[in-house]
Design an enzyme around this catalytic site. Structure first.
Site, PDB file in Angstrom:
ATOM      1  N   GLY A  89     -33.855 -32.666  55.615  1.00 28.97           N
ATOM      2  CA  GLY A  89     -34.193 -32.084  56.904  1.00 28.97           C
ATOM      3  C   GLY A  89     -33.237 -30.946  57.198  1.00 28.97           C
ATOM      4  CB  SER A  96     -27.006 -31.274  53.788  1.00 28.83           C
ATOM      5  OG  SER A  96     -28.293 -30.840  53.370  1.00 28.83           O
ATOM      6  NE  ARG A 109     -34.107 -19.202  46.349  1.00 30.87           N
ATOM      7  CZ  ARG A 109     -33.123 -19.605  45.547  1.00 30.87           C
ATOM      8  NH1 ARG A 109     -31.867 -19.282  45.825  1.00 30.87           N
ATOM      9  NH2 ARG A 109     -33.388 -20.316  44.476  1.00 30.87           N
ATOM     10  CG  ASN A 127     -29.363 -24.931  46.185  1.00 36.55           C
ATOM     11  OD1 ASN A 127     -30.296 -24.215  46.509  1.00 36.55           O
ATOM     12  ND2 ASN A 127     -29.144 -26.114  46.757  1.00 36.55           N
ATOM     13  CG  ASP A 139     -44.883  -5.458  52.826  1.00 39.56           C
ATOM     14  OD1 ASP A 139     -44.856  -6.407  52.012  1.00 39.56           O
ATOM     15  OD2 ASP A 139     -44.641  -4.285  52.490  1.00 39.56           O
ATOM     16  CG  HIS A 145     -41.295 -15.837  47.042  1.00 34.60           C
ATOM     17  ND1 HIS A 145     -41.762 -16.704  46.089  1.00 34.60           N
ATOM     18  CD2 HIS A 145     -40.164 -16.405  47.539  1.00 34.60           C
ATOM     19  CE1 HIS A 145     -40.960 -17.754  46.012  1.00 34.60           C
ATOM     20  NE2 HIS A 145     -39.988 -17.587  46.892  1.00 34.60           N
ATOM     21  CG  HIS A 196     -33.309 -23.590  48.572  1.00 35.28           C
ATOM     22  ND1 HIS A 196     -32.817 -23.508  47.285  1.00 35.28           N
ATOM     23  CD2 HIS A 196     -34.547 -23.038  48.523  1.00 35.28           C
ATOM     24  CE1 HIS A 196     -33.716 -22.921  46.501  1.00 35.28           C
ATOM     25  NE2 HIS A 196     -34.772 -22.625  47.237  1.00 35.28           N
ATOM     26  CG  ASP A 197     -30.091 -27.135  55.452  1.00 34.21           C
ATOM     27  OD1 ASP A 197     -29.307 -27.929  54.899  1.00 34.21           O
ATOM     28  OD2 ASP A 197     -30.325 -27.150  56.676  1.00 34.21           O
TER      29      ASP A 197
END
Length: 325
Positions: free
Chosen positions: A70, A74, A60, A92, A251, A191, A64-65
């Protein structure tokens, strides 16, 4: 002689990469830091063995980065005199984790290859290794990204898909990053591991779409089960597994859950209920795990290529939490 041949091969690979307009390739550190991939793998392996949830957290973190400015690390920057950290954004705050694992990897790499391996490449490798360690597919990770000199709190708040976004809003956020509807459905399959907080899906249980009733696309017995630990108020940080059948195994169970109306987040279940096109992909991946694995690997490489800093842009941070002084 053998060493010379390897060096020439790496130079050739570099030239070909540049000729193709690509600065990223899996062999980027083969000469400058040949231990890099092994070090990343060992630290991630130890972290996941200690806490299975960490695999999803590292995966994740990479996602999220990449969706902000891009893939540039960060998200790892702490607050400073000139930087407002992305760690405080809505997606976050009290949620993004795994920073200490990235710190440990970086420290070990700095011991053997000072200021050589970027923090963003560490995250890309850690995401791949986390997937493999939990039973998912492997892929060659293109490398050679450099770290950003800043962060974007507003970008983190605006660009990362949210659990309660509409399907069209999420798809638009993907398209703005050069990703398509196939990537959207495949990457959502991450997920299959990890947890979500009560605050991420409470509205589905009590006030779906602001209409003061539950989300009828949610299986009724699952709804009752979730309400037990996600009350109408309070318990915001209570954790729930995203895949109740195989919560720590990567899976295709996620897609089977969607078909059974047991997708935890609204942004998950809408893949099966609000678009014929996404529904067909869900059915295909539910029936064919290998097909899902193949597409997930392709989409992860594609996501990892979102506007990377290369060449002289950015820097190789000495520590991932702050820019070099």
């Amino acid at each position: 002689m053998a060493r010379s041949s390897i060096t020439m091969l790496m130079v050739l690979i570099s030239i070909l990469a540049l000729a193709n307009g690509s600065y990223l390739y899996p062999q980027f550190y083969d000469i400058s830091c040949p231990q890099a991939k092994h070090i990343v793998r060992c630290v991630v392996e130890k972290a996941v063995a200690k806490e299975a949830r960490m695999a999803a957290s590292l995966l994740r973190l990479h996602f999220h980065d990449c969706f902000v400015k891009g893939c540039d690390a960060s998200i790892l920057l702490d607050n400073s005199g000139t930087i407002v950290s992305e760690k405080g954004s809505v997606p976050n705050r009290n949620s993004a984790r795994g920073f200490e694992v990235i710190d440990e990897i970086k420290a070990k790499l700095e011991e053997v290859c000072p200021q050589t391996v970027s923090c963003v490449d560490i995250m890309a490798l850690a995401a791949r290794d986390s997937t493999v360690l939990t039973g998912g597919p492997s892929w060659e990770v293109p490398l050679g990204r450099r770290d950003s000199l800043g962060a974007s709190l507003s970008g983190s708040n605006q660009n990362i898909p949210a659990p309660n976004n509409t399907l069209q809003t999420i798809l638009t956020k993907f398209k703005l990053k050069g990703l398509d509807i196939v990537d959207f459905v495949a990457l959502s399959g991450s997920h299959t591991i990890g947890n979500a907080r009560c605050t991420s899906f409470r509205q589905r249980l009590y006030n779906n779409m602001g209409k003061m009733h539950p989300d009828f696309s949610l299986d009724q017995s699952y709804d009752v089960e979730l309400r037990q630990n996600c009350p109408r108020s309070g318990g915001d940080q209570n954790l729930f597994v995203l895949d109740p059948v195989s919560p720590t195994k990567f899976d295709n169970g996620y897609y089977k859950n969607l078909i059974a109306k047991r997708g935890l987040l609204s942004s998950d279940e809408i893949l099966f209920t609000q678009s014929q096109q996404t529904m067909e992909f869900v059915k295909q991946y539910a029936e064919n795990q290998e097909l899902f694995f193949q597409q997930f690997a392709k989409s992860m490489v594609k996501m990892g290529n979102i506007t990377p800093l290369t060449g002289e842009c950015g820097q190789i941070r000495k520590t991932c939490r702050k820019v070099n002084g």
